[in-house]
Design an enzyme around this catalytic site. Structure first.
Site, mmCIF file in Angstrom:
data_model
loop_
_atom_site.group_PDB
_atom_site.id
_atom_site.type_symbol
_atom_site.label_atom_id
_atom_site.label_comp_id
_atom_site.label_asym_id
_atom_site.label_seq_id
_atom_site.Cartn_x
_atom_site.Cartn_y
_atom_site.Cartn_z
ATOM 1 N N LYS A 35 -53.143 -10.957 21.720
ATOM 2 C CA LYS A 35 -51.764 -10.714 22.141
ATOM 3 C C LYS A 35 -50.868 -10.299 20.980
ATOM 4 O O LYS A 35 -49.959 -9.483 21.166
ATOM 5 C CB LYS A 35 -51.191 -11.948 22.834
ATOM 6 C CG LYS A 35 -50.997 -13.170 21.960
ATOM 7 C CD LYS A 35 -50.474 -14.340 22.787
ATOM 8 C CE LYS A 35 -50.308 -15.597 21.946
ATOM 9 N NZ LYS A 35 -49.263 -15.468 20.943
ATOM 10 N N THR A 36 -51.112 -10.846 19.783
ATOM 11 C CA THR A 36 -50.288 -10.456 18.636
ATOM 12 C C THR A 36 -50.480 -8.984 18.315
ATOM 13 O O THR A 36 -49.529 -8.266 17.994
ATOM 14 C CB THR A 36 -50.630 -11.317 17.405
ATOM 15 O OG1 THR A 36 -50.453 -12.703 17.734
ATOM 16 C CG2 THR A 36 -49.728 -10.964 16.234
ATOM 17 N N ASP A 220 -42.722 -13.857 22.691
ATOM 18 C CA ASP A 220 -44.082 -14.394 22.676
ATOM 19 C C ASP A 220 -44.071 -15.821 23.222
ATOM 20 O O ASP A 220 -43.029 -16.483 23.248
ATOM 21 C CB ASP A 220 -44.610 -14.376 21.239
ATOM 22 C CG ASP A 220 -46.113 -14.592 21.171
ATOM 23 O OD1 ASP A 220 -46.770 -14.629 22.238
ATOM 24 O OD2 ASP A 220 -46.640 -14.742 20.051
ATOM 25 N N GLU A 221 -45.242 -16.309 23.648
ATOM 26 C CA GLU A 221 -45.397 -17.681 24.166
ATOM 27 C C GLU A 221 -44.370 -17.972 25.268
ATOM 28 O O GLU A 221 -43.734 -19.026 25.288
ATOM 29 C CB GLU A 221 -45.258 -18.702 23.024
ATOM 30 C CG GLU A 221 -46.194 -18.490 21.859
ATOM 31 C CD GLU A 221 -47.647 -18.835 22.168
ATOM 32 O OE1 GLU A 221 -47.943 -19.209 23.325
ATOM 33 O OE2 GLU A 221 -48.489 -18.727 21.267
ATOM 34 N N GLN A 251 -51.775 -22.155 28.871
ATOM 35 C CA GLN A 251 -51.473 -22.783 27.583
ATOM 36 C C GLN A 251 -50.048 -23.339 27.532
ATOM 37 O O GLN A 251 -49.495 -23.542 26.448
ATOM 38 C CB GLN A 251 -51.683 -21.777 26.451
ATOM 39 C CG GLN A 251 -53.125 -21.308 26.321
ATOM 40 C CD GLN A 251 -53.336 -20.409 25.114
ATOM 41 O OE1 GLN A 251 -53.279 -20.848 23.971
ATOM 42 N NE2 GLN A 251 -53.578 -19.138 25.373
ATOM 43 N N ARG A 600 -59.499 -23.106 20.574
ATOM 44 C CA ARG A 600 -59.279 -22.852 19.146
ATOM 45 C C ARG A 600 -60.610 -22.594 18.443
ATOM 46 O O ARG A 600 -60.644 -22.087 17.324
ATOM 47 C CB ARG A 600 -58.611 -24.050 18.447
ATOM 48 C CG ARG A 600 -57.251 -24.519 18.963
ATOM 49 C CD ARG A 600 -56.254 -23.423 19.096
ATOM 50 N NE ARG A 600 -56.257 -22.913 20.460
ATOM 51 C CZ ARG A 600 -55.699 -21.774 20.838
ATOM 52 N NH1 ARG A 600 -55.127 -20.999 19.953
ATOM 53 N NH2 ARG A 600 -55.723 -21.383 22.098
#
Length: 748
Positions: A35-36, A220-221, A251, A600
């Site tokens: 996504k980044t 973002d997020e 998330q 992770r």
């Protein structure tokens, strides 16, 4: 860089939202789906292809570290993006408030209170109203924070919360607390957002200025936005309508901070005509890790349907371990880390241990120290929250904002000046009655009943602060800090040669280093800028900064990745935490926590729990987490040992073997019966097969790098699986695997 070169690094799923530049767009970005890269590429596309000025683009990230990484990527793609706003939402709001907060009656050099400052101020407010601080502090703190996150002012609090039994008391506390902050020219962390929202609502011309300025807004997020954040985003996007939101409902783990998962689940209802894209290809993890993650999260109902997939390798199977107690669980992790490093050449920084609650870190810290494993703990006590650090910073805060009563009360007491609580109480009461700050009130101390000797001390203290103010006008922040430490003889209170004092002096040295580093990296910055930077800092900004194992809460894990991950504490009452029982929405958030933790992991994943834990003052028998049961279908067949709750192996050399050990794996661990609850060690890496561990016997002297000299009092096991109980002077008895413990025989 050409557009084709820019887009060449994206897959088909990623390219679509990058090219869709107009209107509201939501990208559901699964864990590890890049996504980044999508965010930065889209911004670069706007600049290079659409000719949009960087000054007209805003990007809101979740952490300072993510913001810095995005800036660096954009600089590499399109050149200087100095004029672009790339920051956390709190930093963005500070920037807006520094420009226009005077419209709300504040001075622009306001202080930002952290949680400790907030609690101190709130406690005084509660006691001043005649309530018991122990009874109301936590309740009031949470209620006020929730109100601000939901855009509820003190004036509206009573109506909105009429169902609360103590609504009258909470309303009074909220109103008085807000007045205290205003009098001190201070904002708490929630105020940074709420006051920005108020500024936009009450002064539409300010909102219009920013809505016009930012043609393209990226967030973002998005799954972790609360109501006030969502409202600010709506206001900023109202002019051009170009809101690009990226997030993953699976998330969403910050419900306790007021985050509304509905913001991402009903995005298309809030922004009509919004386009929705999904990123389901994972670039981070192996197939087996993703199989487990998908198996767990599919049990949630409040989610958008998606299934992560990857073209990475199958990878090794996910491992599970049940310890006899929390120390046994932690020692398993320590020995696995040692084994994996010896066999595969991993670094300490390749490992992370994630847990639901801070309290679980104690056992891991202890066992990592036993085996000389460097580690760093995150999600607990932050550097800038340490007492000695806050004491030094209180001087800087009062110099920057002399209305800050909290800073005044803190620095007047450290180092001690013979100014007692009675004097300060009289000063506080006088200032409260006359609408004065404590700093200004010192000038009028002769109008109080404060004695002559105490008034002299107060005036001397104010003169000291005035001198610091003058000094600050012509010197840098690190120079000012050095001057304060010297003028107040601050370090002398730590003269006694103790480990605790040495640690405090080291922390002060690190604080000086942070000021020096900030001054070098931010030419032209001032004292207010430095104070902003540390107040808005996060302990997670420093994760992966050195070669050490990360020990962190799962809430600190967002956006991170490690080659090897241990998810600890998979027991009922721990994960999920007990207070969520019976609340399906909260249990789903707990399940999302597990999902975040396991995703992770890049190469290896370990799920651990304990048969018993010391909790709430008692040792409790633990039940397996329901989330571990969710994953049972894809976990290794349990043929190696019984997993029935309460089962304890009778053989000290009992070991279980992973599916991979027969071919390439160094794994295979035993755990002991009895009260010690210590793992006995693992199979020896191939290069150590000839090591002789049978020289250990009762009575020999050994030396450990941490515990010093000790005497072996018991030997268990044989060959590579020997564990010794060693009595260390002043430390007590420790059970250690001789294969990995950093010790040597000094007297046979």
């Amino acid at each position: 860089m050409t557009i084709n070169e820019l887009l060449s690094s994206l897959n088909d799923e990623q390219i679509k939202p990058v090219l869709d530049t107009e209107g509201a767009v939501l990208v559901i970005a699964g864990a590890g789906s890049g996504k980044t890269r999508v965010l930065t590429t889209r911004i670069a596309y706007l600049i290079l292809e659409k000719g949009v000025s960087p000054a007209r683009i805003m990007a809101i990230t979740f952490t300072n570290k993510a913001a810095e990484e995005m800036k660096n990527r954009l600089n590499n793609l399109v050149g200087d993006v100095y004029d672009m706003w790339v920051s956390t939402i709190h930093s963005m709001c500070v920037r807006i408030l520094r420009r226009d907060i005077d419209k709300l009656g504040y001075d622009k050099n306001f202080t930002i209170y952290d949680e400790t400052d907030k609690d101190r101020a709130l406690k005084r407010v509660i006691e001043g109203l005649g309530y018991e601080a122990d009874k109301y502090l936590k309740i009031a703190r949470n209620a006020i924070s929730a109100a601000k996150n939901d855009c509820v002012s003190p004036a509206d609090f009573k109506v909105v919360n009429s169902h609360l039994r103590i609504v009258e008391e909470l309303t009074a506390i909220y109103e008085e607390y807000n007045q205290t902050l205003e009098k001190s020219n201070a904002l708490d962390f929630d105020d940074l957002l709420f006051r920005t929202y108020e500024l936009f609502v009450n002064f539409p011309e300010v909102a219009d200025y920013y809505a016009e300025k930012f043609q393209y807004i990226h967030i973002d997020e998005f799954q972790d936005t609360n109501k006030v954040q969502f409202s600010i985003a709506e206001i900023l996007a109202k002019k051009h309508g170009n809101l690009f939101a990226v997030g993953d409902d699976d998330q969403s783990i910050y419900g306790f901070r007021g985050a509304k998962i509905e913001n991402i689940l009903s995005f298309e209802n809030s922004f009509k005509g919004a386009k929705i894209y999904k990123l389901e290809r994972n670039y981070r993890s192996t197939k087996k890790i993703l199989e487990l993650a998908n198996c767990i999260i599919k049990n949630n109902r409040a989610r958008r349907d998606k299934t992560l997939y990857t073209e990475n390798s199958e990878g090794v199977r996910v491992e599970t371990f049940v310890g006899t107690d929390e120390e046994n669980e932690a020692t398993y992790a320590a020995l696995q880390i040692k084994n994996l490093m010896a066999r595969y050449g991993y670094r300490y920084s390749d490992f992370a241990v994630f847990m639901r609650i801070n309290a679980l870190s104690r056992a891991f810290e202890q066992e990592f120290a036993n085996y000389n494993i460097p580690y760093r703990v995150f999600g607990g006590f932050r550097f800038f929250e340490r007492k000695e650090i806050k004491d030094v910073l209180s001087y800087l805060k009062i110099i920057n904002n002399d209305s800050d009563d909290e800073a005044f009360l803190r620095c007047i007491s450290v180092p001690k000046r013979g100014i007692g609580e009675k004097t300060l109480k009289e000063l506080r009461e006088y200032c409260a009655s006359n609408g004065l700050s404590l700093y200004d009130g010192v000038k009028s101390a002769d109008k109080t009943s404060i004695g002559a000797a105490a008034r002299i001390k107060l005036n001397n203290f104010r003169a000291l602060l005035d001198g610091f103010k003058v000094y600050s006008e012509s010197h840098t922040v690190p120079e000012l800090m050095e001057y304060i430490l010297e003028a107040t003889a601050f370090k002398e209170q730590f003269d006694e040669n103790t480990e605790e004092n040495a640690s405090k002096l080291y922390n002060i040295s690190e604080l000086l280093n942070s000021a020096d580093q900030f001054a070098r990296n931010n030419a032209g910055s001032d004292l207010a800028d430095y104070l902003n930077s540390i107040t808005l800092s996060s302990d997670t900004d420093a994760i992966n900064s050195d070669d050490a194992v990360t020990v962190a809460t799962i809430h600190s894990a967002k956006g991170l990745e490690y080659k090897c991950v241990f998810v600890a504490g998979l027991d009922e009452k721990v994960l999920p935490i007990m207070r969520t029982f019976g609340d399906e929405s909260e249990l789903e958030e707990e399940r999302r926590l597990v999902y975040v933790a396991v995703t992770r992991a890049m190469e290896r994943l370990y799920l651990t729990r304990a048969m018993s834990r010391f909790m709430y003052g008692n040792r409790e028998h633990m039940q397996e987490s329901r989330f571990l049961q969710d994953a049972r279908a894809v976990l290794r067949p349990e043929t190696a040992y019984k997993k029935d709750v309460g089962y304890t192996p009778k053989n000290d050399n009992f070991r279980f073997v992973s599916e991979e050990e027969s071919s390439d794996s160094p794994f295979g661990f035993g755990f002991s019966s009895g009260n010690s609850g210590k793992v006995l060690g693992g199979s020896v890496p191939k290069e150590n097969k000839s090591a002789n561990f049978n020289v250990y016997r009762r009575g020999i002297k050994v030396k450990h790098v941490k515990f010093g000299e000790g005497t072996v009092i018991d030997v268990k096991g044989n060959g590579e699986n020997i564990t010794v109980d060693v009595a260390f002077k002043g430390v007590g008895i420790k059970s250690l695997s001789v294969k990995f413990a950093p010790m040597e025989i000094i007297d046979g």
